[in-house]
Design an enzyme around this catalytic site. Structure first.
Site, short mmCIF file in Angstrom:
data_model
loop_
_atom_site.label_atom_id
_atom_site.label_comp_id
_atom_site.label_asym_id
_atom_site.label_seq_id
_atom_site.Cartn_x
_atom_site.Cartn_y
_atom_site.Cartn_z
N ASN A 123 0.83 -1.20 0.05
CA ASN A 123 -0.21 0.17 0.06
C ASN A 123 0.88 1.00 -0.02
O ASN A 123 1.51 1.60 1.02
CB ASN A 123 -0.98 -0.30 1.13
CG ASN A 123 -1.61 1.01 1.39
OD1 ASN A 123 -1.81 1.96 0.54
ND2 ASN A 123 -2.29 1.40 2.71
N TRP A 124 1.06 1.85 -1.24
CA TRP A 124 2.02 3.11 -1.28
C TRP A 124 1.49 3.99 -0.65
O TRP A 124 2.14 5.37 -0.50
CB TRP A 124 2.25 3.28 -2.81
CG TRP A 124 3.41 2.36 -3.18
CD1 TRP A 124 3.61 1.11 -2.80
CD2 TRP A 124 4.50 2.74 -4.08
NE1 TRP A 124 4.83 0.65 -3.32
CE2 TRP A 124 5.41 1.64 -4.20
CE3 TRP A 124 4.65 4.02 -5.06
CZ2 TRP A 124 6.45 1.67 -5.19
CZ3 TRP A 124 5.74 3.64 -5.63
CH2 TRP A 124 6.35 2.62 -6.01
N LYS A 125 0.12 4.42 -0.32
CA LYS A 125 -0.44 5.49 0.34
C LYS A 125 -0.18 6.68 -0.69
O LYS A 125 -0.29 6.50 -1.87
CB LYS A 125 -0.16 5.69 1.70
CG LYS A 125 -0.04 4.46 2.64
CD LYS A 125 0.08 4.46 3.98
CE LYS A 125 0.02 3.14 4.79
NZ LYS A 125 -0.05 3.46 6.12
N HIS A 183 -9.55 1.38 4.82
CA HIS A 183 -8.23 1.60 5.68
C HIS A 183 -8.51 2.54 6.71
O HIS A 183 -9.16 3.31 6.67
CB HIS A 183 -7.16 2.08 4.56
CG HIS A 183 -5.90 1.91 5.26
ND1 HIS A 183 -5.28 2.93 6.14
CD2 HIS A 183 -4.84 1.10 5.08
CE1 HIS A 183 -4.23 2.67 6.84
NE2 HIS A 183 -3.76 1.44 5.83
N GLU A 201 -6.81 4.92 8.04
CA GLU A 201 -6.63 6.33 7.65
C GLU A 201 -7.58 6.90 6.94
O GLU A 201 -7.95 7.96 7.03
CB GLU A 201 -5.36 6.47 6.60
CG GLU A 201 -3.84 6.13 7.45
CD GLU A 201 -2.61 5.70 6.66
OE1 GLU A 201 -2.72 5.60 5.63
OE2 GLU A 201 -1.85 5.04 7.52
N GLU A 229 -5.54 -4.82 10.50
CA GLU A 229 -4.32 -3.83 10.62
C GLU A 229 -4.59 -2.90 12.17
O GLU A 229 -5.30 -2.00 11.97
CB GLU A 229 -4.36 -2.81 9.58
CG GLU A 229 -3.93 -3.49 8.20
CD GLU A 229 -3.39 -2.35 7.24
OE1 GLU A 229 -2.43 -2.73 6.92
OE2 GLU A 229 -4.22 -1.43 7.19
N GLY A 240 2.74 1.95 10.69
CA GLY A 240 3.65 3.23 10.61
C GLY A 240 4.33 3.42 11.91
O GLY A 240 5.16 4.52 11.99
N SER A 247 3.33 -2.26 10.43
CA SER A 247 5.06 -2.29 10.45
C SER A 247 5.55 -3.70 10.11
O SER A 247 6.50 -4.34 10.80
CB SER A 247 5.19 -1.93 12.01
OG SER A 247 4.70 -0.72 12.28
N GLY A 290 2.93 -1.05 4.25
CA GLY A 290 2.91 0.24 4.01
C GLY A 290 4.35 0.74 3.52
O GLY A 290 4.70 0.44 2.31
N GLY A 291 5.03 1.34 4.40
CA GLY A 291 6.34 1.69 4.39
C GLY A 291 7.20 0.91 3.57
O GLY A 291 8.00 1.35 2.80
P1 PGA Z 1 2.99 0.15 7.50
O1 PGA Z 1 1.42 0.48 7.10
O2 PGA Z 1 3.51 -1.10 7.00
O3 PGA Z 1 3.80 1.32 7.19
O4 PGA Z 1 2.84 0.15 8.97
C1 PGA Z 1 0.58 -0.56 6.87
C2 PGA Z 1 -0.57 0.09 6.18
O5 PGA Z 1 -1.07 0.98 6.59
O6 PGA Z 1 -1.19 -0.51 5.39
#
Ligand code: PGA
Length: 247
Positions: A8-10, A94, A96, A164, A170, A210, A231-232
């Site tokens: 997930n590149w956000k 998600h 967010e 999640e 993150g 994470s 994500g990251g």
């Molecule tokens: P993260 O994000 O791997 O940077 O913790 C995961 C996500 O929000 O899908």
């Protein structure tokens, strides 16, 4: 069931970032992965990425869609538009988006249904906040989100769940293997009740929050964990390839 590593590149990446996708493609061509692989870039990059991923195992997904097919919704994107641009799946709900855009489970369900109706796989996200975990409400929160967000057409071929924990996203923090196992088992049981025992075992349940090369093998070995939403660590081909290699 074949696991999935989804990135997930956000809100990260520009046209030049296709080089990172190319690097991942080269790495995966050298050693074919033991899992399905997907990248969900921002909507502006879906066409570029899907063209660049052609001929590789990498699937492309979106990060959100509107629940309507078309219409007067300035700034929004429909599931059919994502598919037209080259996506095969879309993340919905998600945390967010639930937090930043006030998305309710009811809306997330409508988005998931719109995604499936458009021929996309819906990746439905669930997860508790730190305050909810500390209050002992994790399982009830996750159950309520699952019951409220699961599309009516949920099946292995149409739907993926991503657990999640909000506090793990993150932050570098991850739940213990026992905590992950407990929630994933509860989600599987919830899916059984909402679909059927057989179908529940065809729906992949990803863990996200994470995930990195150094913890992926441990997390992916947990019962009822059928992949990762990353994500990251999905932004760099080396890191994401390291996670993929843990399957
Ligand atoms: P993260 O994000 O791997 O940077 O913790 C995961 C996500 O929000 O899908």
């Amino acid at each position: 069931m074949r696991p999935l590593a989804a990135g997930n590149w956000k809100m990260n990446g520009h046209q030049a970032s296709v080089a990172e996708l190319g690097a991942l493609k080269d790495k995966l061509a050298a050693a074919s992965p033991a899992c399905d692989v997907m990248i969900c870039p921002p909507a502006t990059l879906i066409t570029t990425f899907s063209d660049a991923a052609a001929g590789s195992v990498i699937q492309i997904g979106g990060q959100d869609c509107h629940s309507a097919v078309s219409g007067a919704h300035t700034g929004d994107i429909s599931a059919a538009m994502l598919k037209d641009a080259g996506a095969g799946a879309v993340i919905v709900g998600h945390s967010e988006r639930r937090a930043d855009h006030g998305e309710t489970s009811e809306l997330v369900k409508a988005k998931a249904q719109a995604a499936i109706d458009a021929g996309l796989v819906a990746i439905v996200c669930l997860g508790e906040t730190l305050a909810e975990r500390e209050a002992g409400d994790t399982l009830s929160v996750v159950h309520a989100q699952l019951n409220g967000s699961l599309p009516d057409q949920a099946a292995g071929a149409t739907t993926i769940i991503a657990y999640e924990p909000v506090w793990a996203i993150g932050s570098g923090l991850t739940p213990t293997t026992e905590q992950v196992a407990e929630v994933h088992q509860a989600i599987r049981a919830g899916l059984s009740a909402l679909t059927s025992a057989e179908e529940a075992h065809r729906i992949r349940i990803l863990y996200g929050g994470s995930v990195k090369p150094s913890n992926a093998a441990e997390l992916m070995a947990i019962d009822n964990v059928d992949g990762a939403l990353v994500g990251g660590a999905s932004l760099k081909a080396d890191d994401f390839a390291g996670i993929i290699a843990a399957f």
